[in-house]
Structure formats: C-alpha cells, structure tokens
Design an enzyme around this catalytic site. Structure first.
Site, PDB file in Angstrom:
ATOM      1  N   ASP A 175       0.813  -1.220   0.000  1.00  0.00           N
ATOM      2  CA  ASP A 175       0.000   0.000   0.000  1.00  0.00           C
ATOM      3  C   ASP A 175       0.842   1.264   0.000  1.00  0.00           C
ATOM      4  OD1 ASP A 175      -2.631   1.426   0.464  1.00  0.00           O
ATOM      5  OD2 ASP A 175      -1.552   2.038   2.266  1.00  0.00           O
ATOM      6  N   LEU A 220      -6.840   6.800   3.664  1.00  0.00           N
ATOM      7  CA  LEU A 220      -7.002   7.888   2.695  1.00  0.00           C
ATOM      8  C   LEU A 220      -5.812   8.039   1.766  1.00  0.00           C
ATOM      9  CD1 LEU A 220      -8.551  10.601   5.052  1.00  0.00           C
ATOM     10  CD2 LEU A 220      -9.723   9.311   3.283  1.00  0.00           C
ATOM     11  N   ARG A 221      -4.803   7.134   1.905  1.00  0.00           N
ATOM     12  CA  ARG A 221      -3.641   7.251   1.036  1.00  0.00           C
ATOM     13  C   ARG A 221      -4.036   7.088  -0.430  1.00  0.00           C
ATOM     14  NH1 ARG A 221      -0.336   3.953   3.438  1.00  0.00           N
ATOM     15  NH2 ARG A 221       0.812   5.560   4.568  1.00  0.00           N
ATOM     16  N   ALA A 222      -4.999   6.211  -0.701  1.00  0.00           N
ATOM     17  CA  ALA A 222      -5.431   5.982  -2.084  1.00  0.00           C
ATOM     18  C   ALA A 222      -6.013   7.257  -2.689  1.00  0.00           C
ATOM     19  CB  ALA A 222      -6.457   4.861  -2.137  1.00  0.00           C
TER      20      ALA A 222
END
Length: 660
Positions: free
Chosen positions: A200, A281-283
């Site tokens: 991720d 919320l990295r995506a």
C-alpha cells in the site's frame, strides 16, 4: 560505460502510439515524485529492469551545488545538507539524474550511511559517510526484487520517500539530510509477495506480462538483437524519440503546479476510493496526485474524467486486496460506471451493447465450483471418483519453528544469527552484525605491547576489528506433505485439513518463508509445487487438490526426503520444516505399514524438524498419526489445534485450573 538500452525502444514506451501502463506510471512519478513511487510486478523476462534503467536517460539534467555530496539544489535557500551552509555564489554544476540501484543484500549502514570507519579508527575523527539514500537524492532509487528485501529496509526506504529526508542517530553520528527520490521497485510474484502494508505504501503499481501477440514478440526480439549487435547505432536510431520524451517530461514538470483539480474531480476520486473499499485515505491522495500529473503529461491545465480514470487504474488495484491470496485487479466496468461522463450525452444510436447475462447468475455453468455437499461421483467399476473439498476462511495459525539456532536469510520464524536483532556477543568483523566498538577497543587494548603508538592513542590493526553477533529470526523452507487419500476425504475431513494448511500457508507468507507442496494418493506421491516463495500458487494448488483412493504414505515421505535433500544442496543455510498432514493410515501397496515406518525412520535420520498434523477426527480414533510422529521424531498436532486461538484458550484454561 556501456550504452543503456533506450527507454523509447522498449515495446510499449512508444510516444506516438501512447505509453503502456508501466511506461506511463514511471513517467507520472517523475513528473510528480510526491505520488510515492512505482512497484512493477511481472514474470521474469518482461523488460522490467531494462525499462527502469532506461528511464533516467530521458529525464532532464539537474543543477547541483558543486562539491556537495548531497546534491543540494542551488535554488533552495536552506538546503538540508551536512556539507552546508553554502555561499550565495557557490559554484553550480549540471549533471544527469542518477539512477541508484540498491542491492537486495545491502545493510542498513549502506542504505542510510554511518560512521566513517577509516577516519574514526585512524584519526579518531567522527565523520558521517553518506549512504545510498544520499546519493539518490533528486534522482531515482531502484530496487530490483524488492519483495526479497528485508522488511525493515523497505520500511526505511518508504519512510524516507514519504518524509523527503533521512535522520541518522547512531555510533556517535547525528545527521539529517534531504532524501527526495523516486522509488521504483520491480519483482516477480513467483518469488513471493510484499506484505499488504508495504504494498500500500507504493503510490502506483502495474502488472506486466510478455505479449501474446506473435508480431509484438518478434519485434521485441528484433530490437534486442539489433541492440546487442551495435549498441551505439541502435541508441542513435532512437535519439530523436528520446529527446521528444525528455521535452514532454520537462513541459509536464513545468505545468503540473498549474493544473486545476476541481471539487467535482476530487469528489469523483473520493467516491471511487469509497466504492472500491480501500483502506485509509492514502489511495485518495495518490489518485489525486496521479490525476494531476496525467493532466500535465497530456498538456491540460485541468483534471478531466480520463485523467481520473487512468490514475485510478494505477493507484487502486493493489489497495483492494483483503488477504494475500486475493489476486490484485480492478473492475474497469465498475470504474466506468462510477465515473460516468463529464457531460450528459444522448443515447447511443447503436443501442446498448451489454452482453446478456448468461444463465446461472452470470457464471458459466462449466466454471461453477462443485458444492461441498456433493458426494463423490461414481466412475467405471463402481470406484468412487476423487472429490474436491474447498477450504474455509484461514485463521491465525500457531507458530511452528525449526529446532536449534540457524544462520539463514532474515525472516520471522526460527531463531538464527542474523545481521539485525538482539546483540548476544562479538566475533571477528565480517559476521554481518556491524562494528562492535567496545569489543574492538577491548581486543586492541590487550595487544598494545610492541605496537608503535602516537600520542598515547590506541594503535589499531585490522585483526582487532570485532563485529556484533546478533540473534534474530530466519525464514525457512516449509514443505507440506499432504495426504489426499480416501480416508482423508471421509466425513468432509479434507475441508478442515485444507483450511488448516491454508492457514499455515498464510503464516508462511507473513514470515517470508519458502514453501513447497507434496500430495500423495492412490499409488504415488507428486510434487504439486516445487519450493517457491509464491504462497499464492501454493494456495491455488491446494484449492484444486482432489481427494480419494488409497494412502501411499511411504511414497509421500520418501518424496519429501528427496525434495529436502535437493533443496539443501541448493541452499545449505535454508533450514527446512516438514509438515506432514495425514491421519497416519498406510494402505498403498504391499507391506504398506512396514514401508511407511521404514520411510519415517529414514526421514528422522536426516535430522529434519517435522510436525505431523493429525487429520483424524470423530469419536473413534486409531491414533496412527501419533505413532507416525514417534517414528519421525516429530511434534504431533491435531488439526483442530493448528489455530493459535485454540492454543491460547488451552493455556488460559490451564492457568484457570491452577488458580482454582
């Protein structure tokens, strides 16, 4: 220096025809390094490394402060460099962007830098020697086979890439320097996966495979042969294409800061990430940055639907995985439905082109899995045909370890002498544990007689150097030998067994082990999966495993001994753990019981750590697996006790009984 294979010559990186996913992902992360780098996953021989190495040549050169070991930007008013501060009129030099390759076997000192040993030991000076991250600043850091890199190094790289700086506090050195680089990793999934948490952290991920079109394959071979015959002429033929790529990258880098990400585009990105059920919320952040970079690459000053779509196909697939055995991917039809159109349009004059749903809820009846409740189908002669039981959801398995102290590749299973871990002693330098200063000085102090000393300093010699001996954990070869005979298929026993083995495979994945799978049924044993680091493949082979027929236990044990002997010759440091999953019955061939005991005694003589997972269940038990474990010198483990939760419950009950 040999001429690098041109980036523009890689099939799929043709600017006129449009970049493929790999070429586009690499370009986008150089336009906007904040995206967080690229992970390229693909089978061997798919030009992953060739493409990455060619990327640096098409990037525009950079200006650096002359003589600065940390490549500071002259336009930076307060560069984070231990070699600074620099005068306003400090000389400037222009150089190409560096591609720094990080070897899989690199130490932490080599990566982040450490005390300059020669200066410390010869002159008593404490001086910092920069590592690979300092050299990669404002360039590209490339890690081939990143899935084989130790986890703590991957964490270190990703943290540095996210923070843009490195802090070193060790061996009397306290240094902080800038480390902004594009992190690119390539890997072959057959050699093992990255942990989901690390997967991720890469901004973009692409899957590559060799083309199946014969014309494309022929063109790849044609270009490679032309390059090998005359690298200079081949590179010259692509000079114009390389220059065009460079010009377009420069234009995109200048434009990216001016691209408008509208509220509607940002909302669309948030809706996509929520609909695909990604964690955190990295995506959202990565997709937004990639969409902006894509708009700049296309020469637009505003993010469009197509920019969001292309960004999502690169940033979301690897974030949708829920367990290591799920294949990465993205439903592009759902993606298009969620994005809709930028502006309402009239109906398609040709009418809808959706295919009608096939019978059976959209699933081809041929591909429908057999129900676990279906019994064996009769075959010729009335002999039951093999059945295929499906595994249930995997659970957290108890830890199985190899006896003794090893010295293998760092991992998370068995005790071993490793380069990192708890310091337990000292040995002549070269043991891999780093310099042990106290033991070095103590050794030298006892050898000062007869040495020339200057100003009462301790005179050091190479033979005085001592390294730290550290104890950590190693990875192992976990070989599963699974009984797939009819006795195991009885009363749905195989479903429980497969769930236990799947849970142990998941545990091996997390502990970075190498795994292999042997099955035995009928009159033979088969190596269903040669030892590999790809537990995904092992899980698929296990799921497809049929059950039925007699039990050739001796053949299974002898095949396991053969495989382990071969692997020991290949890598003597990789210690094996044999997991035999059976109910202990032996019915294959004449004298099956005696032959199985002889085979077990032979395996035991090899000194292999073994575990017998007992698949027998029900109120009436023969205890044959217990006897097998005694012959193997193995631990006996009922299949119901493979779960770590069961083991914890037993311990709690024992404590409760003592308290009472």
């Amino acid at each position: 220096m040999p001429v690098q294979y041109p980036f523009a010559a890689v099939v799929g990186c043709d600017l006129d025809a449009g970049l493929d996913d790999m070429g586009l992902a690499l370009v986008l992360t150089t336009i906007s390094p904040e995206i967080g780098g690229v992970l390229v996953r693909g089978e061997k021989g798919t030009a992953k490394s060739t493409t990455v190495r060619g990327l640096a040549a098409v990037l525009p050169p950079i200006d650096v402060v002359a003589g600065d070991r940390f490549s500071s930007d002259p336009r930076d008013r307060a560069p984070l460099s231990p070699d600074g501060p620099f005068a306003a009129d400090a000389p400037v030099e222009t150089r190409p962007v560096r591609l720094v390759e990080l070897p899989v076997g690199a130490t932490e000192d080599r990566v982040i830098g450490s005390l300059h040993l020669e200066r410390a030991l010869s002159a008593g000076q404490v001086e910092y020697e920069p590592g690979l991250l300092a050299r990669a600043h404002r360039g590209i850091l490339y890690v081939d086979e990143v899935n084989l890199l130790h986890d703590h190094l991957v964490d270190l790289l990703l943290d540095a890439a996210a923070m843009g700086r490195v802090s070193v506090e060790r061996d009397g050195v306290s240094v902080e320097h800038a480390a902004r680089f594009v992190l690119i990793g390539t890997m072959n999934p057959e050699e093992g996966e990255l942990r989901p948490q690390l997967l991720d952290r890469f901004g973009l991920t692409v899957e590559v495979a060799a083309p199946r079109d014969a014309a494309l394959r022929a063109e790849v071979v044609r270009r490679r042969m032309a390059y090998d015959a005359d690298p200079d002429d081949f590179a010259a033929a692509y000079a114009d294409a390389e220059a065009a790529l460079t010009a377009r990258v420069v234009a995109a880098q200048e434009l990216v800061g001016q691209v408008e990400l509208t509220d509607s585009a940002l909302l669309a990105i948030a809706e996509l990430c929520a609909a695909f059920d990604v964690d955190g919320l990295r995506a959202d952040i990565v997709t937004a940055r990639a969409a902006v970079a894509h708009a700049a690459w296309e020469g637009r000053d505003r993010v469009t639907r197509e920019d969001v779509r292309r960004a999502a196909t690169l940033s979301l697939p690897h974030r949708r995985r829920r367990n290591p055995f799920d294949a990465p991917g993205l439903d592009e039809d759902l993606l298009d439905d969620l994005l809709g159109d930028d502006e309402p349009e009239g109906p398609d004059p040709d009418g809808p082109d959706d295919d009608p749903e096939p019978p059976g809820g959209g699933q081809d009846p041929v591909d429908q899995p057999a129900s676990a409740e279906d019994g064996p189908e009769p075959s010729g002669g009335g002999t039951p045909a093999p059945t295929t039981e499906r595994a249930g959801a995997p659970y957290r398995a108890r830890l199985l370890t190899v006896r003794g102290l090893g010295a293998g590749t760092a991992g998370r299973r068995s005790r071993a002498v490793t380069a990192s871990g708890r310091r337990t002693g000292a040995a002549p330098l070269g043991s891999g544990g780093g310099l042990h200063l106290v033991e070095t000085l103590r050794t030298a102090a006892g050898r000062q007689a007869g040495r020339d000393r200057v100003d009462a300093r301790v005179a050091l010699r190479p033979g005085d150097l001592r390294g730290a001996v550290r104890e950590g954990r190693e990875a192992n070869l976990v070989l599963f030998c699974v009984d797939a005979s009819g006795s195991m298929a009885a009363r749905k026993r195989m479903g429980q067994v497969k769930t236990a083995v799947l849970s142990l495979l998941l545990d091996a994945y997390r502990r970075r082990d190498k795994v292999g799978l042997i099955t035995f049924r009928g009159d033979r044993a088969d190596l269903a999966l040669p030892p590999t680091r790809s537990v995904d493949v092992a899980a698929r082979r296990l799921e497809e495993l049929p059950a039925g027929g007699r039990t050739p236990l001796a053949e299974g044990l002898l095949e396991a001994a053969h495989v382990l002997d071969r692997e020991r010759r290949r890598d003597p440091r990789l210690r094996p753990l044999l997991v035999v999953v059976t109910d202990g019955r032996a019915t294959g061939g004449p004298d099956a019981v005696a032959r199985s005991r002889q085979a077990a005694a032979y395996v035991a003589s090899l000194g292999i750590t073994s575990v017998v997972v007992d698949g027998e269940s029900g109120p009436l038990r023969l205890g044959l697996a217990v006897a097998l474990a005694e012959h193997l010198g193995a631990e006996h483990l009922p299949v119901a006790e493979v779960s770590a939760e069961v083991l914890t419950g037993v311990a709690r009950s024992a404590r409760g009984g003592r308290a009472a």
